[in-house]
Design a protein around this motif. Structure first.
Motif, PDB file in Angstrom:
ATOM      1  N   THR A 229       0.825  -1.195   0.000  1.00  0.00           N
ATOM      2  CA  THR A 229       0.000   0.000   0.000  1.00  0.00           C
ATOM      3  C   THR A 229       0.866   1.255   0.000  1.00  0.00           C
ATOM      4  OG1 THR A 229      -1.849   1.045   1.137  1.00  0.00           O
ATOM      5  CG2 THR A 229      -0.310  -0.166   2.533  1.00  0.00           C
ATOM      6  N   ASP A 230       0.323   2.368   0.518  1.00  0.00           N
ATOM      7  CA  ASP A 230       1.035   3.649   0.426  1.00  0.00           C
ATOM      8  C   ASP A 230       1.572   4.130   1.771  1.00  0.00           C
ATOM      9  OD1 ASP A 230      -1.367   4.253   1.619  1.00  0.00           O
ATOM     10  OD2 ASP A 230      -1.949   5.825   0.211  1.00  0.00           O
ATOM     11  N   LEU A 235       0.208   1.118  11.341  1.00  0.00           N
ATOM     12  CA  LEU A 235       0.809   2.115  12.220  1.00  0.00           C
ATOM     13  C   LEU A 235      -0.030   2.223  13.492  1.00  0.00           C
ATOM     14  CD1 LEU A 235       1.487   4.870   9.514  1.00  0.00           C
ATOM     15  CD2 LEU A 235       2.993   3.012  10.214  1.00  0.00           C
ATOM     16  N   ASP A 238      -4.062   5.999  12.245  1.00  0.00           N
ATOM     17  CA  ASP A 238      -4.091   6.471  10.862  1.00  0.00           C
ATOM     18  C   ASP A 238      -3.196   7.709  10.761  1.00  0.00           C
ATOM     19  OD1 ASP A 238      -4.621   7.553   8.391  1.00  0.00           O
ATOM     20  OD2 ASP A 238      -6.796   7.276   8.520  1.00  0.00           O
ATOM     21  N   ARG A 240      -3.017   9.921   8.665  1.00  0.00           N
ATOM     22  CA  ARG A 240      -3.701  11.145   8.202  1.00  0.00           C
ATOM     23  C   ARG A 240      -4.355  11.864   9.364  1.00  0.00           C
ATOM     24  NH1 ARG A 240      -6.357   9.111   2.481  1.00  0.00           N
ATOM     25  NH2 ARG A 240      -4.717   7.584   2.197  1.00  0.00           N
ATOM     26  N   LYS A 265      -8.245   1.624   7.853  1.00  0.00           N
ATOM     27  CA  LYS A 265      -8.588   1.303   6.468  1.00  0.00           C
ATOM     28  C   LYS A 265      -7.471   0.555   5.726  1.00  0.00           C
ATOM     29  CE  LYS A 265      -9.637   3.927   2.320  1.00  0.00           C
ATOM     30  NZ  LYS A 265      -8.763   4.875   1.614  1.00  0.00           N
TER      31      LYS A 265
HETATM   32  P1  ADP Z   1      -4.883   0.783  -0.793  1.00  0.00           P
HETATM   33  O1  ADP Z   1      -5.454   1.599  -1.910  1.00  0.00           O
HETATM   34  O2  ADP Z   1      -3.446   0.425  -0.974  1.00  0.00           O
HETATM   35  O3  ADP Z   1      -5.741  -0.392  -0.428  1.00  0.00           O
HETATM   36  P2  ADP Z   1      -6.003   2.260   1.442  1.00  0.00           P
HETATM   37  O4  ADP Z   1      -6.189   3.724   1.216  1.00  0.00           O
HETATM   38  O5  ADP Z   1      -7.195   1.385   1.364  1.00  0.00           O
HETATM   39  O6  ADP Z   1      -4.847   1.769   0.457  1.00  0.00           O
HETATM   40  O7  ADP Z   1      -5.308   2.004   2.862  1.00  0.00           O
HETATM   41  C1  ADP Z   1      -4.128   2.695   3.192  1.00  0.00           C
HETATM   42  C2  ADP Z   1      -4.460   3.890   4.069  1.00  0.00           C
HETATM   43  O8  ADP Z   1      -5.011   3.419   5.301  1.00  0.00           O
HETATM   44  C3  ADP Z   1      -3.276   4.713   4.501  1.00  0.00           C
HETATM   45  O9  ADP Z   1      -2.930   5.658   3.533  1.00  0.00           O
HETATM   46  C4  ADP Z   1      -3.760   5.330   5.811  1.00  0.00           C
HETATM   47  O10 ADP Z   1      -4.203   6.657   5.642  1.00  0.00           O
HETATM   48  C5  ADP Z   1      -4.958   4.495   6.221  1.00  0.00           C
HETATM   49  N1  ADP Z   1      -4.849   3.971   7.584  1.00  0.00           N
HETATM   50  C6  ADP Z   1      -5.826   4.029   8.519  1.00  0.00           C
HETATM   51  N2  ADP Z   1      -5.439   3.501   9.677  1.00  0.00           N
HETATM   52  C7  ADP Z   1      -4.170   3.068   9.497  1.00  0.00           C
HETATM   53  C8  ADP Z   1      -3.220   2.409  10.344  1.00  0.00           C
HETATM   54  N3  ADP Z   1      -3.491   2.090  11.607  1.00  0.00           N
HETATM   55  N4  ADP Z   1      -2.026   2.110   9.814  1.00  0.00           N
HETATM   56  C9  ADP Z   1      -1.731   2.409   8.550  1.00  0.00           C
HETATM   57  N5  ADP Z   1      -2.580   3.049   7.699  1.00  0.00           N
HETATM   58  C10 ADP Z   1      -3.786   3.367   8.165  1.00  0.00           C
END
Ligand code: ADP
Ligand code: ASP
Ligand code: MG
Length: 452
Positions: A229-230, A235, A238, A240, A265
């Motif tokens: 993912t990105d 973590l 989130d 963000r 997410k």
């Molecule tokens: P993809 O398109 O690769 O499936 P998503 O947007 O669905 O990516 O999921 C990645 C995003 O999840 C991250 O950019 C982050 O903002 C969000 N996120 C929410 N909670 C967490 C967390 N606990 N750890 C990491 N990312 C998280």
């Protein structure tokens, strides 16, 4: 054998797809099955187009379709140049966009969209991206074959959130994917999309490509399921919402499942179950920093009290109160049945002798369930609520940590508090607007860094 899933940002454009190709190249020794999402933002654009068409705004809908077509064709040209493969793929892609434009026209004539027609539209993103990625990888010298996920991801007909049929998926995956691997090639399958046993297109629900990867992993008894993912991994919150969120290198399946259910997410909430069933480790990696350590999710992980904090907005609290009913056997069952009837899932529950409070997502069927509940007594609905969840395997055994959490939120109004029966999840129901500030307060308390 491994299953590696690449999300929308990992296949967003030609540069991202090439980067992903290099990661796949690095895994060729492990017989990878690749699952890809739609190009970043494509699913949202498709759903907007369908909604516009169904509401009579066909011109605007077709504008979305045309922008998406240009984007996909430009990505193909950038990846493959102008040779015969590029020509063929462009022609196939154009045909899919013609189909999409016809669908939009049909929706505008009908004036409404059913879940089934929404799935037909939403599925296009992955149906387009898988052949593009397979062609790009092949061009990079990684022989790859696009597989239509509707041949392998067999589901029921609950359109919009179809349930997978594991036995059929296992049989189809063995029949379709293993021969490709045996021939030394890489199968590239679109995530999120499936089909019923009679071939009607379905989807697993938003963010469902992670779930697809886990289902294929279980079906093929993979050695690992990788979610690319990105962000650097799972973590502590989130990033963000909490800019100082830190990497979790290793956590437990149950912790990851709780975090995903309560708003993290990065993983679709259903991703963990198939991995647990077969004891397959799940990894989360950053496709922009493939050298980083990432996150490992397994049955055991180093002990901790609070592993991470998650938050979910837009939640509704339903309170059912009745002095006469609730003492009687079966009352709780009947209350849950009312939600089950409309397939509304209940997240958090707190009970007393004369009342039950629970949280649900704001579902269009909620009012019907509430009508049914009125038979039990007084029903009150509170909208604009949110959940903040502290998750950690040692939390339930640590009263000081729970006290610390409650102290940290200070005067914040708590509408409900619940400790899960396993003790790994302390959930606080707060005003919707307070979800993010409370996440930051709790993160500061347990992990340091900024509190606002
Ligand atoms: P993809 O398109 O690769 O499936 P998503 O947007 O669905 O990516 O999921 C990645 C995003 O999840 C991250 O950019 C982050 O903002 C969000 N996120 C929410 N909670 C967490 C967390 N606990 N750890 C990491 N990312 C998280
Ligand atoms: N493309 C789908 C979505 O945006 C599935 C996914 O990316 O996981 O919901
Ligand atoms: Mg996702």
């Amino acid at each position: 054998m491994i299953v590696a899933k690449f999300g929308g940002t990992s296949v967003a454009d030609a540069a991202a797809i090439r980067r992903t190709g290099e990661i796949v190249r690095g895994r060729l020794g492990r017989a990878p099955v690749i699952v890809v999402s739609a190009l970043a933002g494509a699913t949202n654009a498709l759903l907007s187009a369908a909604e516009l068409a169904a509401s009579g705004q066909l011109v605007a809908a077709l504008e979305h379709v045309s922008q998406l077509r240009d984007r996909h064709l430009a990505t193909i040209s950038e990846l493959l140049g102008s040779g015969p493969e590029a020509h063929e793929l462009r022609a196939e892609t154009s045909l899919m966009f013609d189909e999409l434009a016809h669908l939009a026209e049909a929706l505008s004539v009908l004036g409404f969209a059913t879940p089934r027609s929404m799935d037909a539209v939403a599925s296009m993103g992955e149906r387009l991206s898988a052949p593009i990625c397979a062609a790009a990888f092949s061009q990079m010298g990684i022989p790859s074959v696009a597989v239509d996920s509707r041949q392998v991801m067999i589901t029921n007909d609950d359109f919009g959130r179809a349930a997978p049929l594991p036995a059929q998926i296992a049989a189809a995956s063995h029949a379709q994917l293993l021969p490709i691997i045996a021939a030394g090639k890489v199968p590239v399958v679109g995530g999120f999309v499936g089909a019923t046993t009679s071939g009607i297109t379905t989807t697993l629900g938003r963010g469902g490509s992670d779930y697809s990867a886990a289902l294929f992993g279980a079906a093929l008894n993979a050695d690992a399921i990788e979610i690319w993912t990105d962000v650097d991994g799972m973590l502590t919150a989130d990033p963000r919402v909490v800019p100082g969120a830190q990497l979790i290198e290793h956590l437990r399946f149950d912790e990851a499942a709780e975090l995903a259910s309560f708003g993290a997410k990065v993983l679709h909430p259903s991703t963990i179950a198939p991995a647990v069933e077969r004891d397959i480790p799940v990894y989360v990696f950053n496709s922009m920093r493939p050298e980083a350590v990432g996150t490992r999710i397994t049955f055991e992980a180093p002990p901790c009290t609070v592993r991470a904090i998650a938050g979910k907005r837009g939640v509704v609290v339903v309170r059912v109160g009745s002095p006469k009913m609730l003492g009687t056997p079966g009352a709780l069952r009947s209350i849950f049945e009312a939600f089950d009837r409309y397939r509304i899932s209940v997240d958090v529950v707190a009970t007393s002798e004369v009342s039950v409070s629970l949280t649900v997502d704001d579902d269009p069927s909620l009012l019907k369930a509430v009508e049914d509940l009125r038979g039990f007594g007084e029903v009150a609905i509170e909208r604009d609520r949110g959940i903040v969840a502290l998750v950690g395997a040692g939390l339930g055994g640590s009263s000081p940590s729970m006290a610390r959490a409650l102290r940290a939120v200070g005067d914040e109004r708590l509408h409900m508090v619940s400790l899960s029966s396993t003790g790994i999840n302390l959930t606080l129901i707060v005003d919707d607007a307070q979800v993010h500030p409370v996440m930051r307060l709790l993160h500061h308390e347990f992990f340091g860094g900024a509190s606002a």
